[in-house]
Design a protein around this motif. Sequence first.
Motif, PDB file in Angstrom:
ATOM      1  N   ARG A  67       0.864  -1.179   0.000  1.00 17.07           N
ATOM      2  CA  ARG A  67       0.000   0.000   0.000  1.00 17.07           C
ATOM      3  C   ARG A  67       0.904   1.234   0.000  1.00 17.07           C
ATOM      4  N   ALA A  68       0.470   2.284  -0.648  1.00 17.56           N
ATOM      5  CA  ALA A  68       1.230   3.534  -0.636  1.00 17.56           C
ATOM      6  C   ALA A  68       0.279   4.714  -0.730  1.00 17.56           C
ATOM      7  N   CYS A  69       0.673   5.799  -0.121  1.00 16.02           N
ATOM      8  CA  CYS A  69      -0.029   7.079  -0.201  1.00 16.02           C
ATOM      9  C   CYS A  69       1.013   8.116  -0.601  1.00 16.02           C
ATOM     10  N   PHE A  70       0.618   9.070  -1.419  1.00 14.41           N
ATOM     11  CA  PHE A  70       1.578  10.066  -1.879  1.00 14.41           C
ATOM     12  C   PHE A  70       0.843  11.290  -2.396  1.00 14.41           C
ATOM     13  N   GLN A  71       1.609  12.296  -2.751  1.00 12.88           N
ATOM     14  CA  GLN A  71       1.112  13.517  -3.375  1.00 12.88           C
ATOM     15  C   GLN A  71       1.708  13.579  -4.780  1.00 12.88           C
ATOM     16  N   HIS A  72       0.980  14.177  -5.709  1.00 13.80           N
ATOM     17  CA  HIS A  72       1.490  14.335  -7.077  1.00 13.80           C
ATOM     18  C   HIS A  72       1.134  15.725  -7.600  1.00 13.80           C
ATOM     19  N   ASP A  73       1.825  16.120  -8.662  1.00 14.18           N
ATOM     20  CA  ASP A  73       1.610  17.439  -9.256  1.00 14.18           C
ATOM     21  C   ASP A  73       0.994  17.361 -10.644  1.00 14.18           C
ATOM     22  N   LEU A  74       0.389  16.243 -10.992  1.00 14.39           N
ATOM     23  CA  LEU A  74      -0.220  16.100 -12.310  1.00 14.39           C
ATOM     24  C   LEU A  74      -1.528  16.880 -12.346  1.00 14.39           C
ATOM     25  N   THR A  75      -1.769  17.560 -13.447  1.00 12.07           N
ATOM     26  CA  THR A  75      -3.001  18.336 -13.544  1.00 12.07           C
ATOM     27  C   THR A  75      -4.128  17.563 -14.211  1.00 12.07           C
ATOM     28  N   THR A  76      -3.803  16.705 -15.149  1.00  8.76           N
ATOM     29  CA  THR A  76      -4.832  15.925 -15.828  1.00  8.76           C
ATOM     30  C   THR A  76      -4.444  14.455 -15.868  1.00  8.76           C
ATOM     31  N   PRO A  77      -4.581  13.747 -14.762  1.00  9.27           N
ATOM     32  CA  PRO A  77      -4.173  12.343 -14.758  1.00  9.27           C
ATOM     33  C   PRO A  77      -4.964  11.482 -15.732  1.00  9.27           C
ATOM     34  N   GLU A  78      -6.167  11.906 -16.119  1.00  9.65           N
ATOM     35  CA  GLU A  78      -6.964  11.091 -17.040  1.00  9.65           C
ATOM     36  C   GLU A  78      -6.331  11.003 -18.430  1.00  9.65           C
ATOM     37  N   ASP A  79      -5.439  11.931 -18.764  1.00 10.76           N
ATOM     38  CA  ASP A  79      -4.796  11.904 -20.066  1.00 10.76           C
ATOM     39  C   ASP A  79      -3.518  11.063 -20.087  1.00 10.76           C
ATOM     40  N   LEU A  80      -3.105  10.564 -18.956  1.00 13.08           N
ATOM     41  CA  LEU A  80      -1.813   9.897 -18.881  1.00 13.08           C
ATOM     42  C   LEU A  80      -1.824   8.450 -19.341  1.00 13.08           C
ATOM     43  N   ALA A  81      -2.878   7.729 -19.047  1.00 13.85           N
ATOM     44  CA  ALA A  81      -2.888   6.302 -19.338  1.00 13.85           C
ATOM     45  C   ALA A  81      -4.320   5.814 -19.387  1.00 13.85           C
ATOM     46  N   ASP A  82      -4.473   4.596 -19.842  1.00 14.34           N
ATOM     47  CA  ASP A  82      -5.797   3.985 -19.825  1.00 14.34           C
ATOM     48  C   ASP A  82      -6.179   3.663 -18.391  1.00 14.34           C
ATOM     49  N   ALA A  83      -7.444   3.847 -18.079  1.00 13.77           N
ATOM     50  CA  ALA A  83      -7.931   3.560 -16.733  1.00 13.77           C
ATOM     51  C   ALA A  83      -7.849   2.065 -16.464  1.00 13.77           C
ATOM     52  N   TYR A  84      -7.606   1.713 -15.215  1.00 11.10           N
ATOM     53  CA  TYR A  84      -7.576   0.313 -14.805  1.00 11.10           C
ATOM     54  C   TYR A  84      -9.000  -0.214 -14.828  1.00 11.10           C
ATOM     55  N   ALA A  85      -9.184  -1.393 -15.379  1.00 13.15           N
ATOM     56  CA  ALA A  85     -10.533  -1.905 -15.649  1.00 13.15           C
ATOM     57  C   ALA A  85     -11.411  -2.046 -14.410  1.00 13.15           C
ATOM     58  N   SER A  86     -10.914  -2.664 -13.376  1.00 13.48           N
ATOM     59  CA  SER A  86     -11.759  -2.879 -12.189  1.00 13.48           C
ATOM     60  C   SER A  86     -10.932  -2.717 -10.917  1.00 13.48           C
ATOM     61  N   PRO A  87     -10.681  -1.462 -10.529  1.00 15.08           N
ATOM     62  CA  PRO A  87      -9.870  -1.248  -9.326  1.00 15.08           C
ATOM     63  C   PRO A  87     -10.605  -1.694  -8.068  1.00 15.08           C
ATOM     64  N   GLU A  88      -9.904  -2.406  -7.214  1.00 10.11           N
ATOM     65  CA  GLU A  88     -10.470  -2.889  -5.961  1.00 10.11           C
ATOM     66  C   GLU A  88      -9.466  -2.625  -4.849  1.00 10.11           C
ATOM     67  N   PRO A  89      -9.461  -1.431  -4.252  1.00 10.61           N
ATOM     68  CA  PRO A  89      -8.514  -1.154  -3.175  1.00 10.61           C
ATOM     69  C   PRO A  89      -8.710  -2.137  -2.025  1.00 10.61           C
ATOM     70  N   THR A  90      -7.612  -2.648  -1.529  1.00 14.61           N
ATOM     71  CA  THR A  90      -7.672  -3.630  -0.450  1.00 14.61           C
ATOM     72  C   THR A  90      -7.403  -2.953   0.890  1.00 14.61           C
ATOM     73  N   VAL A  91      -7.962  -3.513   1.920  1.00 15.20           N
ATOM     74  CA  VAL A  91      -7.891  -2.931   3.262  1.00 15.20           C
ATOM     75  C   VAL A  91      -6.455  -2.980   3.784  1.00 15.20           C
ATOM     76  N   ALA A  92      -6.010  -1.868   4.301  1.00 15.80           N
ATOM     77  CA  ALA A  92      -4.686  -1.765   4.910  1.00 15.80           C
ATOM     78  C   ALA A  92      -4.818  -1.959   6.419  1.00 15.80           C
ATOM     79  N   PRO A  93      -3.722  -2.274   7.096  1.00 14.75           N
ATOM     80  CA  PRO A  93      -3.797  -2.348   8.555  1.00 14.75           C
ATOM     81  C   PRO A  93      -4.256  -1.004   9.133  1.00 14.75           C
ATOM     82  N   GLY A  94      -4.974  -1.041  10.232  1.00 16.44           N
ATOM     83  CA  GLY A  94      -5.536   0.166  10.831  1.00 16.44           C
ATOM     84  C   GLY A  94      -4.519   1.237  11.163  1.00 16.44           C
ATOM     85  N   TRP A  95      -3.298   0.846  11.490  1.00 14.56           N
ATOM     86  CA  TRP A  95      -2.281   1.825  11.858  1.00 14.56           C
ATOM     87  C   TRP A  95      -1.728   2.571  10.646  1.00 14.56           C
ATOM     88  N   PHE A  96      -1.951   2.073   9.433  1.00  9.76           N
ATOM     89  CA  PHE A  96      -1.514   2.770   8.213  1.00  9.76           C
ATOM     90  C   PHE A  96      -2.677   3.654   7.769  1.00  9.76           C
TER      91      PHE A  96
END
Length: 175
Positions: A67-96
């Motif tokens: 798992r990762a969290c971050f900041q980015h400076d992209l203004t139009t991320p939709e133009d960068l790549a094809d969208a992932y077909a079926s994103p399913e974020p998974t649960v991280a430990p509570g302390w993260f």
Amino acid sequence: MGKVVIIAILVAALLGGIGIWYTNNRAFYAAIDGPVTLTLTQGDDLSTLPARDVDAIASTSSPLGFRACFQHDLTTPEDLADAYASPEPTVAPGWFDCFDASALAALLTSGEARAFTAYKNVQFGVDRVVALTPDGRGWAWHQLNECGKKSYDGTPVGEACPDRATYTPLTEGSL
């Protein structure tokens, strides 16, 4: 004598519960020291994602524990790549606490965040997925791709999947 036995059983149960909690939430997770590979796939090419303030963890017991969290400076991320077909974020430990899978899923469902393929087959059958919002927030996690789902349920994987015997997984920070 009965009180001593009851107290011993309760202490053993308490210690066992603490051990199980620790194993599930802390023992197999560690912060990633050093650079984290954050890219976006564009066709067959990879482009490095300009990320800052990266906070990432990985599990030593499963490739799905990243798992990762971050900041980015992209203004139009939709133009960068094809969208992932079926994103399913998974649960991280509570302390993260920077990675809230249910809040991230809500952002993806509402369209406030878009998910992209960050790295195909970061481990055999596992893709790294990145979700980005226009306001500069980003998250990354691993999830099974079709090769992984087929491989782990016993279905023949077919020629579209990499050869598992010769496959080399991604080493963090190597790109």
